[in-house]
Scaffold this active site. Structure first.
Site, PDB file in Angstrom:
ATOM      1  N   ASP A 120     -12.763  -3.865  -1.454  1.00  0.00           N
ATOM      2  CA  ASP A 120     -13.739  -4.958  -1.476  1.00  0.00           C
ATOM      3  C   ASP A 120     -15.032  -4.499  -0.829  1.00  0.00           C
ATOM      4  OD1 ASP A 120     -13.572  -6.056   1.597  1.00  0.00           O
ATOM      5  OD2 ASP A 120     -11.609  -5.433   0.866  1.00  0.00           O
ATOM      6  N   THR A 166      -6.040   0.659   2.617  1.00  0.00           N
ATOM      7  CA  THR A 166      -7.206   0.084   1.965  1.00  0.00           C
ATOM      8  C   THR A 166      -8.265  -0.279   3.000  1.00  0.00           C
ATOM      9  OG1 THR A 166      -6.208  -2.116   2.060  1.00  0.00           O
ATOM     10  CG2 THR A 166      -5.818  -0.820   0.069  1.00  0.00           C
ATOM     11  N   GLU A 223       0.832  -1.201   0.000  1.00  0.00           N
ATOM     12  CA  GLU A 223       0.000   0.000   0.000  1.00  0.00           C
ATOM     13  C   GLU A 223       0.870   1.255   0.000  1.00  0.00           C
ATOM     14  OE1 GLU A 223      -3.821  -1.540   2.655  1.00  0.00           O
ATOM     15  OE2 GLU A 223      -2.019  -0.819   3.676  1.00  0.00           O
ATOM     16  N   MET A 261      -8.512  -2.994   9.529  1.00  0.00           N
ATOM     17  CA  MET A 261      -7.918  -3.788  10.598  1.00  0.00           C
ATOM     18  C   MET A 261      -6.982  -2.978  11.492  1.00  0.00           C
ATOM     19  SD  MET A 261      -7.137  -7.308   8.439  1.00  0.00           S
ATOM     20  CE  MET A 261      -6.567  -8.213   9.880  1.00  0.00           C
TER      21      MET A 261
END
Length: 267
Positions: free
Chosen positions: A225, A116, A18, A201
């Site tokens: 997603d 993300t 990332e 997370m």
């Protein structure tokens, strides 16, 4: 704090994939001795648009020997705490003042948690959307004891960045944090309770460390997603990770250029 102009920014990114496009794009330099040698964390520094930047990542797993990225709340909280402690050392340790004037001794004005995330289509999220967080909370710290319930959720407000969102055409919403990539029914219930637009997370853990240092913070997240979609999360995430990293490379410099030199009340 709001009267001060923003010139020193930390960008916390969990995964190296990332962070890599941004580090390359801004020509940031590795700082090998930034973190204690016993940690796997990595740091890169440089400047952009008259701002001093420190990008930190969580490095690779050494404890379990897997070599994968250190994702999740534990490494995120620790790397953020250590980075802010180091960069704020001049103000937090006045009794140990010295003559150094490098970026290590400049107080952090703002931390951006970039990376993300999963998005909720019922909240309007689509693949590739850029989100700025309004607040963060946990959905998997379930402690059904009355005095511990709010602690478990751990909701923390983000810095107000509505003007920034308008400038870079980002959406805004709550980010809910958990230590699993997938989610079962009980997770979904608590994510709904958090009124989440996106899921990650690390965000709530990073925000917790920022609060300890009284450092303003917010998340800038790109959707890889759809949490409430039909595709398996892991497949969709891996399919869109590279594209999302490129989107971060585009969105973050724009955000930095808008933020630098402004006061927090202008964001």
């Amino acid at each position: 704090m709001t009267a001060n102009k923003i010139h020193n920014i930390v960008i916390a990114i969990a995964m190296e994939a990332e962070a890599a496009p941004l580090i390359q794009h801004l020509a940031l330099e590795s700082v090998p001795d930034f973190f204690p040698a016993t940690t796997p964390f990595l740091a890169y520094q440089g400047s952009h648009h008259q701002c001093n930047l420190t990008v930190i990542t969580n490095g690779k797993d050494m404890v379990h020997g897997t070599g994968v990225d250190n994702v999740g709340t534990i490494p995120a909280a620790l790397s953020t705490y250590l980075a802010l402690s180091k960069l704020n050392s001049n103000s937090n340790n006045n009794s140990h003042s010295n003559s150094h004037t490098n970026t290590d001794n400049k107080t952090v004005d703002l931390l951006i948690n970039a990376g993300t995330c999963g998005g909720f289509q019922k909240m309007g999220a689509q693949i590739g959307d850029v989100y700025l967080t309004t607040s963060v909370a946990h959905h998997d710290r379930r402690i059904p004891i009355p005095s511990f319930t709010d602690y478990g959720i751990g909701k923390i407000e983000s810095a107000q960045v509505i003007n920034l969102a308008s400038s870079i055409q980002a959406k805004m919403g709550v980010c809910t944090t958990g230590n699993s990539l997938d989610a079962h029914d009980l997770d979904h219930f608590h994510m709904d309770q958090n009124q989440a637009s996106v899921k990650d997370m690390e965000a709530a853990a990073i925000a917790w460390s920022c609060e300890l240092h009284q450092t303003p913070h917010f998340g800038l997240k790109v959707v890889t997603d759809i949490v409430d979609g039909d595709k398996p999360t892991q497949e969709e995430f891996l399919e869109n990770l590279h594209k999302a990293a490129e989107s971060l490379q585009e969105a973050l410099p724009k955000a930095i250029e808008y933020i630098c030199g402004k006061g927090h009340d202008e964001l």
